[in-house]
Motif scaffolding. Structure first.
Motif, PDB file in Angstrom:
ATOM      1  N   LYS A  71     -22.448  -2.779  -2.213  1.00  0.00           N
ATOM      2  CA  LYS A  71     -23.544  -1.813  -2.252  1.00  0.00           C
ATOM      3  C   LYS A  71     -23.308  -0.890  -3.428  1.00  0.00           C
ATOM      4  CE  LYS A  71     -25.892   1.694   0.563  1.00  0.00           C
ATOM      5  NZ  LYS A  71     -25.877   2.389   1.881  1.00  0.00           N
ATOM      6  N   ASP A  72     -24.261  -0.863  -4.364  1.00  0.00           N
ATOM      7  CA  ASP A  72     -24.134  -0.036  -5.560  1.00  0.00           C
ATOM      8  C   ASP A  72     -24.593   1.392  -5.295  1.00  0.00           C
ATOM      9  OD1 ASP A  72     -23.075  -1.924  -7.456  1.00  0.00           O
ATOM     10  OD2 ASP A  72     -25.025  -2.932  -7.400  1.00  0.00           O
ATOM     11  N   ALA A  73     -24.364   2.259  -6.274  1.00  0.00           N
ATOM     12  CA  ALA A  73     -24.657   3.684  -6.112  1.00  0.00           C
ATOM     13  C   ALA A  73     -26.130   3.949  -5.835  1.00  0.00           C
ATOM     14  CB  ALA A  73     -24.206   4.442  -7.362  1.00  0.00           C
ATOM     15  N   ASP A  74     -27.018   3.082  -6.336  1.00  0.00           N
ATOM     16  CA  ASP A  74     -28.456   3.292  -6.124  1.00  0.00           C
ATOM     17  C   ASP A  74     -28.938   2.752  -4.779  1.00  0.00           C
ATOM     18  OD1 ASP A  74     -28.297   0.592  -6.522  1.00  0.00           O
ATOM     19  OD2 ASP A  74     -29.568   0.543  -8.322  1.00  0.00           O
ATOM     20  N   GLY A  75     -27.996   2.241  -3.968  1.00  0.00           N
ATOM     21  CA  GLY A  75     -28.352   1.747  -2.642  1.00  0.00           C
ATOM     22  C   GLY A  75     -28.660   0.270  -2.576  1.00  0.00           C
ATOM     23  N   THR A  76     -28.774  -0.376  -3.716  1.00  0.00           N
ATOM     24  CA  THR A  76     -29.057  -1.811  -3.710  1.00  0.00           C
ATOM     25  C   THR A  76     -27.797  -2.594  -3.352  1.00  0.00           C
ATOM     26  OG1 THR A  76     -28.565  -2.012  -6.076  1.00  0.00           O
ATOM     27  CG2 THR A  76     -30.846  -1.568  -5.459  1.00  0.00           C
ATOM     28  N   THR A  77     -27.993  -3.741  -2.753  1.00  0.00           N
ATOM     29  CA  THR A  77     -26.868  -4.601  -2.377  1.00  0.00           C
ATOM     30  C   THR A  77     -26.925  -5.888  -3.178  1.00  0.00           C
ATOM     31  OG1 THR A  77     -28.115  -5.593  -0.551  1.00  0.00           O
ATOM     32  CG2 THR A  77     -26.761  -3.653  -0.045  1.00  0.00           C
ATOM     33  N   ARG A  78     -25.787  -6.449  -3.431  1.00  0.00           N
ATOM     34  CA  ARG A  78     -25.706  -7.723  -4.139  1.00  0.00           C
ATOM     35  C   ARG A  78     -24.501  -8.496  -3.627  1.00  0.00           C
ATOM     36  NH1 ARG A  78     -22.121  -6.579  -8.867  1.00  0.00           N
ATOM     37  NH2 ARG A  78     -21.693  -4.332  -8.835  1.00  0.00           N
ATOM     38  N   ARG A  79     -24.497  -9.753  -3.948  1.00  0.00           N
ATOM     39  CA  ARG A  79     -23.424 -10.628  -3.496  1.00  0.00           C
ATOM     40  C   ARG A  79     -22.788 -11.318  -4.686  1.00  0.00           C
ATOM     41  NH1 ARG A  79     -21.479 -13.236   0.984  1.00  0.00           N
ATOM     42  NH2 ARG A  79     -20.629 -15.328   0.641  1.00  0.00           N
ATOM     43  N   ILE A  80     -21.466 -11.391  -4.677  1.00  0.00           N
ATOM     44  CA  ILE A  80     -20.729 -12.124  -5.707  1.00  0.00           C
ATOM     45  C   ILE A  80     -20.034 -13.297  -5.030  1.00  0.00           C
ATOM     46  CG2 ILE A  80     -18.872 -12.035  -7.404  1.00  0.00           C
ATOM     47  CD1 ILE A  80     -19.366  -9.034  -7.644  1.00  0.00           C
ATOM     48  N   GLY A  81     -20.364 -14.496  -5.456  1.00  0.00           N
ATOM     49  CA  GLY A  81     -19.700 -15.675  -4.915  1.00  0.00           C
ATOM     50  C   GLY A  81     -18.304 -15.797  -5.505  1.00  0.00           C
ATOM     51  N   ALA A  82     -17.289 -15.816  -4.657  1.00  0.00           N
ATOM     52  CA  ALA A  82     -15.908 -15.883  -5.142  1.00  0.00           C
ATOM     53  C   ALA A  82     -15.020 -16.444  -4.053  1.00  0.00           C
ATOM     54  CB  ALA A  82     -15.407 -14.496  -5.551  1.00  0.00           C
ATOM     55  N   ALA A  83     -14.189 -17.404  -4.423  1.00  0.00           N
ATOM     56  CA  ALA A  83     -13.257 -17.981  -3.460  1.00  0.00           C
ATOM     57  C   ALA A  83     -12.029 -17.102  -3.276  1.00  0.00           C
ATOM     58  CB  ALA A  83     -12.830 -19.378  -3.915  1.00  0.00           C
ATOM     59  N   CYS A  84     -11.593 -16.446  -4.346  1.00  0.00           N
ATOM     60  CA  CYS A  84     -10.355 -15.659  -4.300  1.00  0.00           C
ATOM     61  C   CYS A  84     -10.680 -14.168  -4.400  1.00  0.00           C
ATOM     62  CB  CYS A  84      -9.421 -16.083  -5.433  1.00  0.00           C
ATOM     63  SG  CYS A  84      -7.817 -15.259  -5.393  1.00  0.00           S
ATOM     64  N   LYS A  85     -10.379 -13.446  -3.325  1.00  0.00           N
ATOM     65  CA  LYS A  85     -10.562 -12.004  -3.297  1.00  0.00           C
ATOM     66  C   LYS A  85      -9.226 -11.334  -3.003  1.00  0.00           C
ATOM     67  CE  LYS A  85     -13.276 -13.697  -0.757  1.00  0.00           C
ATOM     68  NZ  LYS A  85     -13.656 -15.101  -0.484  1.00  0.00           N
ATOM     69  N   ILE A  86      -8.967 -10.218  -3.665  1.00  0.00           N
ATOM     70  CA  ILE A  86      -7.703  -9.504  -3.519  1.00  0.00           C
ATOM     71  C   ILE A  86      -8.004  -8.047  -3.217  1.00  0.00           C
ATOM     72  CG2 ILE A  86      -5.553  -8.836  -4.674  1.00  0.00           C
ATOM     73  CD1 ILE A  86      -6.055 -11.351  -6.494  1.00  0.00           C
ATOM     74  N   TRP A  87      -7.351  -7.489  -2.198  1.00  0.00           N
ATOM     75  CA  TRP A  87      -7.655  -6.127  -1.762  1.00  0.00           C
ATOM     76  C   TRP A  87      -6.520  -5.179  -2.145  1.00  0.00           C
ATOM     77  CZ3 TRP A  87     -12.228  -4.800   0.688  1.00  0.00           C
ATOM     78  CH2 TRP A  87     -12.329  -3.478   1.148  1.00  0.00           C
ATOM     79  N   SER A  88      -6.855  -4.117  -2.866  1.00  0.00           N
ATOM     80  CA  SER A  88      -5.848  -3.106  -3.226  1.00  0.00           C
ATOM     81  C   SER A  88      -6.449  -1.708  -3.163  1.00  0.00           C
ATOM     82  CB  SER A  88      -5.300  -3.379  -4.628  1.00  0.00           C
ATOM     83  OG  SER A  88      -6.311  -3.255  -5.611  1.00  0.00           O
ATOM     84  N   ALA A  89      -7.309  -1.497  -2.164  1.00  0.00           N
ATOM     85  CA  ALA A  89      -8.115  -0.270  -2.128  1.00  0.00           C
ATOM     86  C   ALA A  89      -7.776   0.633  -0.954  1.00  0.00           C
ATOM     87  CB  ALA A  89      -9.595  -0.640  -2.081  1.00  0.00           C
ATOM     88  N   GLY A  90      -6.570   1.107  -0.882  1.00  0.00           N
ATOM     89  CA  GLY A  90      -6.252   2.090   0.147  1.00  0.00           C
ATOM     90  C   GLY A  90      -5.068   1.704   1.005  1.00  0.00           C
ATOM     91  N   VAL A  91      -4.439   2.713   1.606  1.00  0.00           N
ATOM     92  CA  VAL A  91      -3.281   2.476   2.461  1.00  0.00           C
ATOM     93  C   VAL A  91      -3.428   3.251   3.758  1.00  0.00           C
ATOM     94  CG1 VAL A  91      -1.693   2.014   0.562  1.00  0.00           C
ATOM     95  CG2 VAL A  91      -1.984   4.357   1.372  1.00  0.00           C
ATOM     96  N   GLN A  92      -2.750   2.771   4.783  1.00  0.00           N
ATOM     97  CA  GLN A  92      -2.707   3.416   6.084  1.00  0.00           C
ATOM     98  C   GLN A  92      -1.253   3.495   6.509  1.00  0.00           C
ATOM     99  OE1 GLN A  92      -5.366   4.590   7.775  1.00  0.00           O
ATOM    100  NE2 GLN A  92      -4.226   5.293   9.569  1.00  0.00           N
ATOM    101  N   ALA A  93      -0.788   4.687   6.836  1.00  0.00           N
ATOM    102  CA  ALA A  93       0.611   4.871   7.205  1.00  0.00           C
ATOM    103  C   ALA A  93       0.959   4.083   8.464  1.00  0.00           C
ATOM    104  CB  ALA A  93       0.904   6.349   7.417  1.00  0.00           C
ATOM    105  N   SER A  94       2.236   3.794   8.618  1.00  0.00           N
ATOM    106  CA  SER A  94       2.731   3.101   9.809  1.00  0.00           C
ATOM    107  C   SER A  94       2.271   3.819  11.076  1.00  0.00           C
ATOM    108  CB  SER A  94       4.261   3.048   9.768  1.00  0.00           C
ATOM    109  OG  SER A  94       4.788   2.716  11.041  1.00  0.00           O
TER     110      SER A  94
END
Length: 462
Positions: free
Chosen positions: A260-283
Motif C-alpha cells: 500500500k503506497d502513501a496515496d492509498g493505492t495498492t499494488r502487487r509485486i510478483g516475487a518468489a524470494c522475499k526477505i524481511w528485515s523490518a523491525g524487532v520484538q524483544a524476547s
C-alpha cells in the motif's frame, strides 16, 4: 553485603550469577566476571556466539557459518568459574530467584543471586506473523542458510523453467526494510546478480534480476540522516536495486507481496524470494519479568530499566542489550557490550564491598558511531556528527567488524574470504541444499508449530 549474599556465604558457597543469552551482552558480562569471586552460569538456546552484523554475508555466500559463530563453550573454556549450559529459558521465578530452562526432553532449574537477562530480540512482523513463512527474517544461522537456499534456488529454477511469467517471479527479489540489514542484503543480492554469477548460466542472465528494497518509512537508513541515506540509496540504484519508500506491506504469499503506497493505492509485486528485515520484538522474557515486578515494557517488548540497568524493585536483576529500554538507546551491539561490562562491574564491586546497590553510578553509553556497508567499496559511517560515505567509510567498516570478531582464527578466515571476494569476486560458500529451504516447514508438518518453534534458534541473545 545484602542478606542474600550473607546467606550464600553462610552456606559455604559463592555468589551465583546466571546469564541468559550468549550474544554480545551476555558474553561480555561473562568475560568481565571471569576473574570475579562468583560462580557464573551462562544459559542459551544455542551453543554458539553469533556475530549477527555479518549474518547477511553467510546468506549471500561470502562467509561460512563457523567464521561468525564460534562455540560459546570453547570461547569461555579457560574461565573455570563459568559454566556454559545449553537450554531455552521458558520461565523466570523472581520470588524464588530461579530460572527454568529446557533442552530437548530435559528440563532444569538454575538458582541465582544475580540475574543478567540478555536474551535478545526476534524478528517482528508487526502482528502479521504468518508473513514469516514466505518472507523469512535474518536473526539466526538457520535464517541465513534458509535465505541462501532461497536466493540461489531462485536462480537455479529460473534457469530451467519454460514459463516466462514464472521466470520473472523467480528473478524478482524483494527485501522489506531499509535499515542497515535490508540495505546490506539488497546490495549483496545486487552484487551476486551483476558480478558473482555473471556468465554462470546458459539460459538466463542473472543481471536481469529485479531487486527491490522497500520500506514504509520515507527514507533509507533513517537513523543515519538524510545525507548518508541518500548516498546509500544512490549506490543501491547504481547496483540496479529499485528503492520503494512510503510503501507498506499488507500481505505476503508464496508468489508475491502486496503493498500500500502513501496515496492509498495498492499494488502487487510478483516475487518468489522475499526477505524481511523490518523491525524487532524483544524476547518474551521481558514481558514475563514485567508481570512479576514493577517494571514496564514498551511496544517492542523491551523492559524499561533503571539507570543502573536493573529491574525496578529488584536490584539483583539486570536487563541488557536488545531487551532493555533506556534513554532511547539503539539496539546495536556496542550498547549490549557496554551494558554487559557495566553490569558485571557492579556485581563485582558490590561483592568486594566497594559499593552498595543504591550507590551504583548510572550506566553511560559511549556512542562509537554507526555504520553500514552498501556494497563492495561503499559504506556509510556516522561517528558523533562526523559523516562519511564511499571507499574510506568501507575501509573503516572492514576494520571495525574484523576487530569485533571473536578469536584469531575467525578473524584470519574472514580476512581471507573478504580478500577472495574483493580481489577476485569469489564467494566460497555458495552451497545450499533443499534442507536449508524446507527444513522449517518440514518440522512444522511433522511436529506442529509449538515444537517447531522450540527447535528453532530465533533468539540468539544480544
Amino acid at each position: 553485603m545484602n542478606s542474600h549474599d550473607a546467606g550464600a556465604q553462610n552456606a559455604g558457597r559463592r555468589h551465583r550469577v546466571v546469564i541468559i543469552g550468549s550474544g554480545f551482552g551476555g558474553l561480555a558480562a561473562a568475560q568481565r566476571l571471569a576473574k570475579a569471586d562468583v560462580d557464573v552460569t551462562l544459559v542459551a538456546k544455542t551453543g554458539h556466539h553469533l556475530f549477527q552484523p555479518l549474518l547477511y554475508q553467510v546468506a549471500t555466500g561470502i562467509l561460512s557459518v563457523g567464521d561468525i559463530a564460534p562455540s560459546t563453550r570453547l570461547v569461555l573454556r579457560e574461565h573455570k568459574n563459568i559454566t556454559v549450559t545449553l537450554g531455552e529459558v521458558d520461565k523466570i521465578d523472581v520470588a524464588n530467584r530461579t530460572v527454568h530452562a529446557v533442552a530437548g526432553h530435559i528440563d532444569f532449574d538454575l538458582p541465582y543471586d544475580s540475574l543478567i537477562v540478555a536474551a535478545g530480540a526476534n524478528q517482528s512482523y508487526f502482528g502479521n506473523d504468518h508473513f514469516e513463512r514466505w518472507a523469512p527474517g535474518m536473526k539466526t544461522i538457520d535464517d541465513a542458510l534458509e535465505l541462501r537456499g532461497r536466493i540461489l534456488g531462485s536462480f537455479e529454477l529460473a534457469e530451467i523453467t519454460e514459463d516466462e511469467e514464472a521466470r520473472r517471479q523467480l528473478l524478482t527479489f524483494v527485501v522489506v526494510g531499509a535499515g542497515p540489514t535490508g540495505v546490506e542484503m539488497a546490495g549483496q543480492i545486487g552484487e551476486l546478480a551483476h558480478r558473482t554469477l555473471k556468465n554462470s548460466y546458459r539460459r538466463i542472465d542473472p543481471a536481469d534480476a529485479r531487486i527491490i528494497l522497500l520500506d514504509a518509512a520515507p527514507a533509507v537508513l533513517p537513523p543515519f540522516g538524510e545525507k548518508l541515506g541518500e548516498a546509500a540509496k544512490a549506490r543501491l540504484e547504481q547496483l540496479g536495486v529499485e528503492v520503494h519508500l512510503n510503501a507498506m506491506v499488507t500481505d505476503v504469499d508464496s508468489t508475491g507481496i502486496e503493498i500500500k503506497d502513501a496515496d492509498g493505492t495498492t499494488r502487487r509485486i510478483g516475487a518468489a524470494c522475499k526477505i524481511w528485515s523490518a523491525g524487532v520484538q524483544a524476547s518474551p522474557l521481558g514481558t514475563m519479568l514485567a508481570e512479576q515486578t514493577d517494571a514496564e515494557v514498551d511496544r517492542a517488548g523491551r523492559v524499561k530499566v533503571n539507570k543502573d540497568l536493573s529491574v525496578p524493585g529488584h536490584p539483583e536483576i539486570f536487563v541488557i542489550g536488545d531487551m532493555m529500554s533506556l534513554d532511547n538507546l539503539p539496539g546495536v551491539s556496542p550498547v549490549a557490550i557496554q551494558g554487559g561490562k557495566y553490569v558485571a562491574k557492579q556485581i563485582d564491586r558490590e561483592l568486594a564491598g566497594k559499593q552498595s546497590p543504591t550507590g551504583r553510578p548510572p550506566f553511560k553509553y559511549f556512542d562509537k558511531g554507526s555504520m553500514a556497508t552498501v556494497s563492495r567499496y561503499s559504506a556509510v559511517v556516522k561517528i558523533r556528527g562526523f559523516e562519511i560515505h564511499g571507499f574510506i567509510a568501507w575501509v573503516l567498516w572492514l576494520v571495525v567488524h574484523l576487530a569485533f570478531l571473536i578469536g584469531f582464527r575467525n578473524r584470519l578466515a574472514t580476512l581471507f574470504s573478504w580478500g577472495m571476494h574483493i580481489l577476485g569476486d569469489k564467494r566460497s560458500h555458495l552451497s545450499a541444499t533443499s534442507r536449508f529451504v524446507y527444513g522449517r516447514r518440514a518440522i512444522d508438518r511433522v511436529y506442529g508449530d509449538s515444537i517447531a518453534s522450540s527447535l528453532d534458534d530465533r533468539s540468539p541473545g544480544s
